[in-house]
Write an enzyme that holds these catalytic residues in place. Sequence first.
Site, PDB file in Angstrom:
ATOM      1  N   CYS A  19       0.811  -1.228   0.000  1.00  0.00           N
ATOM      2  CA  CYS A  19       0.000   0.000   0.000  1.00  0.00           C
ATOM      3  C   CYS A  19       0.845   1.278   0.000  1.00  0.00           C
ATOM      4  O   CYS A  19       0.341   2.359   0.318  1.00  0.00           O
ATOM      5  CB  CYS A  19      -0.941   0.007   1.204  1.00  0.00           C
ATOM      6  SG  CYS A  19      -2.100  -1.382   1.249  1.00  0.00           S
ATOM      7  N   CYS A  46      -3.842   5.308   8.873  1.00  0.00           N
ATOM      8  CA  CYS A  46      -4.006   3.864   9.049  1.00  0.00           C
ATOM      9  C   CYS A  46      -5.060   3.523  10.088  1.00  0.00           C
ATOM     10  O   CYS A  46      -5.556   2.403  10.125  1.00  0.00           O
ATOM     11  CB  CYS A  46      -2.671   3.226   9.441  1.00  0.00           C
ATOM     12  SG  CYS A  46      -2.031   3.806  11.026  1.00  0.00           S
TER      13      CYS A  46
END
Length: 260
Positions: free
Chosen positions: A221, A244
């Site tokens: 990612c 996150c």
Amino acid sequence: MPPLDKPLEVPDDPALAAKLREQQAKVDALNLRYKHHGATAVIDKALQDTDAGDLALVSSFGAESVVLLHLVSVVDRSTPVIFIDTEMLFTETLVYQSEIAERLGLQDMRIIRAAEAEIAAGDPDGTLHQRDTDACCALRKTAPLQKALQGFDGWFTGRKRFQGATRETLDFFEVDGPDRIKVNPLAHWAPEDIRAYMDENRLPRHPLVAKGYPSIGCAPCTSPVKEGEDQRAGRWRGTQKEECGIHFVNGRMVRIGAGQ
């Protein structure tokens, strides 16, 4: 955190609301007490201040992490340091973590991971990040960190105001739910401050920085950043995701539970 007359993203629970207000009052007092201090003094005072309580340092050992790690090691090398191994990190990050921990003489290094049973149940084939990045972060990062932080009253982070819109109003201290606070000693540092500190103290850079990664997360990612882009543009590229989940988003508390 927004002022208390603005709604927080919390359940309609009077007891919880009262605890959050109590935490906010503590944070406001700490910010007022140390608003004219520098990063080293904030770390030193926070570790000694009974209002801050017992603190750990949570580090990704990413692009700029070595600055805060070095500052904390100078103040107190016995400060607990928590590193979340999501088992999807770049190999370079794992090697860098080991090298920096040894070089700085960190005496209480804690490497945490999600339990094997939880990974087997939630992401057995390692593809959850392709379908639901929020769920992947919650499984591999947020939930393990919450467990690791049990028993601590707060934690140091390396976040800075210049890192993007969701961080542009950071203070030294902020609320992290009803039971913990966060301490951001580098909140007011500029990019040139980071570079100068690393140069003056001869601190090694994360090897991926030279390859165009100014912000480094999990390998699947994270992508290189082009010149002129926000330094976090390579995180979850092509999505609206900016954090996150272990931090507040836009000053609001992130809900962590079975439904996330």
